[in-house]
Design a protein around this motif. Structure first.
Motif, PDB file in Angstrom:
ATOM      1  N   ASP A 156       0.818  -1.219   0.000  1.00  0.00           N
ATOM      2  CA  ASP A 156       0.000   0.000   0.000  1.00  0.00           C
ATOM      3  C   ASP A 156       0.852   1.270   0.000  1.00  0.00           C
ATOM      4  O   ASP A 156       0.542   2.228  -0.694  1.00  0.00           O
ATOM      5  CB  ASP A 156      -0.942   0.021   1.208  1.00  0.00           C
ATOM      6  CG  ASP A 156      -2.396  -0.185   0.814  1.00  0.00           C
ATOM      7  OD1 ASP A 156      -2.636  -0.760  -0.270  1.00  0.00           O
ATOM      8  OD2 ASP A 156      -3.272   0.232   1.586  1.00  0.00           O
ATOM      9  N   SER A 157       1.902   1.278   0.786  1.00  0.00           N
ATOM     10  CA  SER A 157       2.722   2.490   0.891  1.00  0.00           C
ATOM     11  C   SER A 157       3.930   2.479  -0.047  1.00  0.00           C
ATOM     12  O   SER A 157       4.682   3.448  -0.089  1.00  0.00           O
ATOM     13  CB  SER A 157       3.181   2.691   2.344  1.00  0.00           C
ATOM     14  OG  SER A 157       3.920   1.574   2.790  1.00  0.00           O
ATOM     15  N   TRP A 158       4.131   1.398  -0.789  1.00  0.00           N
ATOM     16  CA  TRP A 158       5.215   1.273  -1.770  1.00  0.00           C
ATOM     17  C   TRP A 158       6.589   1.464  -1.120  1.00  0.00           C
ATOM     18  O   TRP A 158       7.451   2.148  -1.652  1.00  0.00           O
ATOM     19  CB  TRP A 158       5.051   2.266  -2.908  1.00  0.00           C
ATOM     20  CG  TRP A 158       3.842   2.092  -3.766  1.00  0.00           C
ATOM     21  CD1 TRP A 158       2.734   1.345  -3.517  1.00  0.00           C
ATOM     22  CD2 TRP A 158       3.624   2.702  -5.032  1.00  0.00           C
ATOM     23  NE1 TRP A 158       1.839   1.448  -4.531  1.00  0.00           N
ATOM     24  CE2 TRP A 158       2.362   2.293  -5.481  1.00  0.00           C
ATOM     25  CE3 TRP A 158       4.363   3.568  -5.826  1.00  0.00           C
ATOM     26  CZ2 TRP A 158       1.836   2.711  -6.689  1.00  0.00           C
ATOM     27  CZ3 TRP A 158       3.842   3.983  -7.027  1.00  0.00           C
ATOM     28  CH2 TRP A 158       2.590   3.549  -7.450  1.00  0.00           C
ATOM     29  N   GLU A 159       6.776   0.829   0.030  1.00  0.00           N
ATOM     30  CA  GLU A 159       8.045   0.951   0.748  1.00  0.00           C
ATOM     31  C   GLU A 159       8.722  -0.415   0.827  1.00  0.00           C
ATOM     32  O   GLU A 159       8.069  -1.426   1.058  1.00  0.00           O
ATOM     33  CB  GLU A 159       7.810   1.459   2.166  1.00  0.00           C
ATOM     34  CG  GLU A 159       7.314   2.884   2.225  1.00  0.00           C
ATOM     35  CD  GLU A 159       6.860   3.245   3.616  1.00  0.00           C
ATOM     36  OE1 GLU A 159       7.625   3.935   4.315  1.00  0.00           O
ATOM     37  OE2 GLU A 159       5.748   2.840   4.004  1.00  0.00           O
ATOM     38  N   GLN A 160      10.027  -0.400   0.660  1.00  0.00           N
ATOM     39  CA  GLN A 160      10.812  -1.628   0.792  1.00  0.00           C
ATOM     40  C   GLN A 160      11.906  -1.420   1.827  1.00  0.00           C
ATOM     41  O   GLN A 160      12.570  -0.388   1.846  1.00  0.00           O
ATOM     42  CB  GLN A 160      11.454  -2.005  -0.539  1.00  0.00           C
ATOM     43  CG  GLN A 160      12.372  -3.219  -0.426  1.00  0.00           C
ATOM     44  CD  GLN A 160      13.051  -3.527  -1.741  1.00  0.00           C
ATOM     45  OE1 GLN A 160      12.532  -4.280  -2.547  1.00  0.00           O
ATOM     46  NE2 GLN A 160      14.217  -2.917  -1.982  1.00  0.00           N
ATOM     47  N   PHE A 161      12.078  -2.436   2.668  1.00  0.00           N
ATOM     48  CA  PHE A 161      13.156  -2.447   3.662  1.00  0.00           C
ATOM     49  C   PHE A 161      14.007  -3.685   3.404  1.00  0.00           C
ATOM     50  O   PHE A 161      13.477  -4.801   3.349  1.00  0.00           O
ATOM     51  CB  PHE A 161      12.589  -2.528   5.089  1.00  0.00           C
ATOM     52  CG  PHE A 161      11.854  -1.312   5.520  1.00  0.00           C
ATOM     53  CD1 PHE A 161      12.466  -0.353   6.307  1.00  0.00           C
ATOM     54  CD2 PHE A 161      10.523  -1.123   5.157  1.00  0.00           C
ATOM     55  CE1 PHE A 161      11.768   0.780   6.718  1.00  0.00           C
ATOM     56  CE2 PHE A 161       9.824   0.000   5.557  1.00  0.00           C
ATOM     57  CZ  PHE A 161      10.449   0.954   6.345  1.00  0.00           C
ATOM     58  N   ARG A 162      15.307  -3.476   3.238  1.00  0.00           N
ATOM     59  CA  ARG A 162      16.257  -4.584   3.194  1.00  0.00           C
ATOM     60  C   ARG A 162      17.105  -4.445   4.444  1.00  0.00           C
ATOM     61  O   ARG A 162      17.793  -3.436   4.626  1.00  0.00           O
ATOM     62  CB  ARG A 162      17.089  -4.547   1.922  1.00  0.00           C
ATOM     63  CG  ARG A 162      16.264  -4.924   0.699  1.00  0.00           C
ATOM     64  CD  ARG A 162      17.017  -4.843  -0.611  1.00  0.00           C
ATOM     65  NE  ARG A 162      18.375  -5.303  -0.524  1.00  0.00           N
ATOM     66  CZ  ARG A 162      19.417  -4.665  -1.080  1.00  0.00           C
ATOM     67  NH1 ARG A 162      19.235  -3.543  -1.761  1.00  0.00           N
ATOM     68  NH2 ARG A 162      20.632  -5.140  -0.964  1.00  0.00           N
ATOM     69  N   ILE A 163      17.021  -5.434   5.307  1.00  0.00           N
ATOM     70  CA  ILE A 163      17.655  -5.361   6.626  1.00  0.00           C
ATOM     71  C   ILE A 163      18.602  -6.545   6.752  1.00  0.00           C
ATOM     72  O   ILE A 163      18.163  -7.697   6.675  1.00  0.00           O
ATOM     73  CB  ILE A 163      16.586  -5.412   7.743  1.00  0.00           C
ATOM     74  CG1 ILE A 163      15.545  -4.303   7.527  1.00  0.00           C
ATOM     75  CG2 ILE A 163      17.228  -5.330   9.118  1.00  0.00           C
ATOM     76  CD1 ILE A 163      14.299  -4.441   8.396  1.00  0.00           C
ATOM     77  N   ASN A 164      19.885  -6.264   6.932  1.00  0.00           N
ATOM     78  CA  ASN A 164      20.785  -7.399   7.108  1.00  0.00           C
ATOM     79  C   ASN A 164      21.553  -7.305   8.416  1.00  0.00           C
ATOM     80  O   ASN A 164      21.712  -6.249   9.001  1.00  0.00           O
ATOM     81  CB  ASN A 164      21.692  -7.608   5.888  1.00  0.00           C
ATOM     82  CG  ASN A 164      22.720  -6.536   5.687  1.00  0.00           C
ATOM     83  OD1 ASN A 164      23.442  -6.189   6.608  1.00  0.00           O
ATOM     84  ND2 ASN A 164      22.797  -6.010   4.479  1.00  0.00           N
ATOM     85  N   GLY A 165      21.974  -8.473   8.865  1.00  0.00           N
ATOM     86  CA  GLY A 165      22.690  -8.567  10.125  1.00  0.00           C
ATOM     87  C   GLY A 165      22.929 -10.025  10.483  1.00  0.00           C
ATOM     88  O   GLY A 165      22.822 -10.910   9.635  1.00  0.00           O
TER      89      GLY A 165
ATOM     90  N   ASN B  25      11.471   4.214  -0.768  1.00  0.00           N
ATOM     91  CA  ASN B  25      10.074   4.628  -0.873  1.00  0.00           C
ATOM     92  C   ASN B  25       9.823   4.972  -2.339  1.00  0.00           C
ATOM     93  O   ASN B  25      10.340   5.959  -2.856  1.00  0.00           O
ATOM     94  CB  ASN B  25       9.798   5.838   0.024  1.00  0.00           C
ATOM     95  CG  ASN B  25       8.342   6.223   0.041  1.00  0.00           C
ATOM     96  OD1 ASN B  25       7.676   6.231  -0.989  1.00  0.00           O
ATOM     97  ND2 ASN B  25       7.843   6.553   1.228  1.00  0.00           N
ATOM     98  N   LEU B  26       9.030   4.129  -2.998  1.00  0.00           N
ATOM     99  CA  LEU B  26       8.789   4.320  -4.430  1.00  0.00           C
ATOM    100  C   LEU B  26       7.800   5.446  -4.717  1.00  0.00           C
ATOM    101  O   LEU B  26       7.790   5.980  -5.824  1.00  0.00           O
ATOM    102  CB  LEU B  26       8.306   3.006  -5.054  1.00  0.00           C
ATOM    103  CG  LEU B  26       9.358   1.895  -5.073  1.00  0.00           C
ATOM    104  CD1 LEU B  26       8.732   0.562  -5.446  1.00  0.00           C
ATOM    105  CD2 LEU B  26      10.490   2.247  -6.023  1.00  0.00           C
ATOM    106  N   LYS B  27       6.968   5.806  -3.740  1.00  0.00           N
ATOM    107  CA  LYS B  27       6.036   6.926  -3.941  1.00  0.00           C
ATOM    108  C   LYS B  27       6.782   8.259  -3.965  1.00  0.00           C
ATOM    109  O   LYS B  27       6.495   9.128  -4.777  1.00  0.00           O
ATOM    110  CB  LYS B  27       4.957   6.935  -2.854  1.00  0.00           C
ATOM    111  CG  LYS B  27       3.856   5.908  -3.091  1.00  0.00           C
ATOM    112  CD  LYS B  27       2.720   6.071  -2.122  1.00  0.00           C
ATOM    113  CE  LYS B  27       1.634   5.056  -2.431  1.00  0.00           C
ATOM    114  NZ  LYS B  27       0.525   5.111  -1.476  1.00  0.00           N
TER     115      LYS B  27
END
Length: 198
Positions: free
Chosen positions: A84-93, A170-172
């Motif tokens: 819905d919000s067109w957000e992507q999180f890539r989280i590494n650890g 954030n693609l928006k």
């Protein structure tokens, strides 16, 4: 004095809230390194943050391939997209594996808390046959019973991802931020951010 929330965690909490009406918003992909050196990816469920931290909690079955992969190489990456919000999180650890043999009483208490926070239907999955092995039975699965007051079964395992790098897109708004942590003297993390090209 309240706990300071890191900027990337605030963005993630806002995305979770904005997408809360979508059931799949609590699902994300977890990639590990396979024994052959290739990526190994699967969908898992977000179970929250470890208390007063940025560490991400995942429930899993210790009989799955990802456990052996994480014992071999504890580094992993999450990819989480909010439709819905067109957000992507890539989280590494790094991931800490907490099973019933863990010697730390605090971690065992956390494992038990996660067990009881899961639905009974979810808990029953840990009593089934070993995941990933061939199903040779022609018979329908037998009904399994579980005392709801009983603590975690042996197959139940907790994964705790301790992030050290977060890539936010954030693609928006066509905005991308890179967050990187460094250890400071008292063992806590300090986060820096940089705006980068999408």
């Amino acid at each position: 004095m309240g706990t300071v929330i890191t900027p990337w965690k605030k963005l993630l909490l806002d995305a979770l809230e904005a997408n809360a009406h979508i059931k799949h918003s609590s699902f994300f992909q977890l990639a590990t390194v396979g024994f052959n050196g290739r990526p190994s990816n699967r969908t898992v469920v977000f179970r929250g943050f470890q208390e007063n931290s940025e560490k991400i909690i995942i429930n899993t079955d210790c009989r799955t391939r990802k456990i052996e992969e994480l014992k071999h190489c504890p580094f992993a990456e999450i990819c989480w997209y909010f439709t819905d919000s067109w957000e992507q999180f890539r989280i590494n650890g790094m991931i800490d594996i907490i099973d019933g043999s863990n010697p730390d009483p605090g971690k065992l208490q956390q494992r038990e808390k996660s067990w009881f926070a899961s639905s009974l239907k979810s808990r029953l999955q840990y009593l089934g046959p070993n995941p990933g092995l061939p199903n040779l039975s022609e018979e329908p699965p037998k009904e399994i019973f579980l005392d709801s007051s009983r603590g975690p079964v042996d197959a139940f395992c907790l994964l705790v991802l301790d992030p050290d790098q977060v890539d936010y897109l954030n693609l928006k708004s066509n905005q991308r931020l890179s967050f990187t942590s460094t250890q400071i003297v008292n063992g806590e993390k300090s986060w820096t951010s940089e705006r980068i090209n999408p």
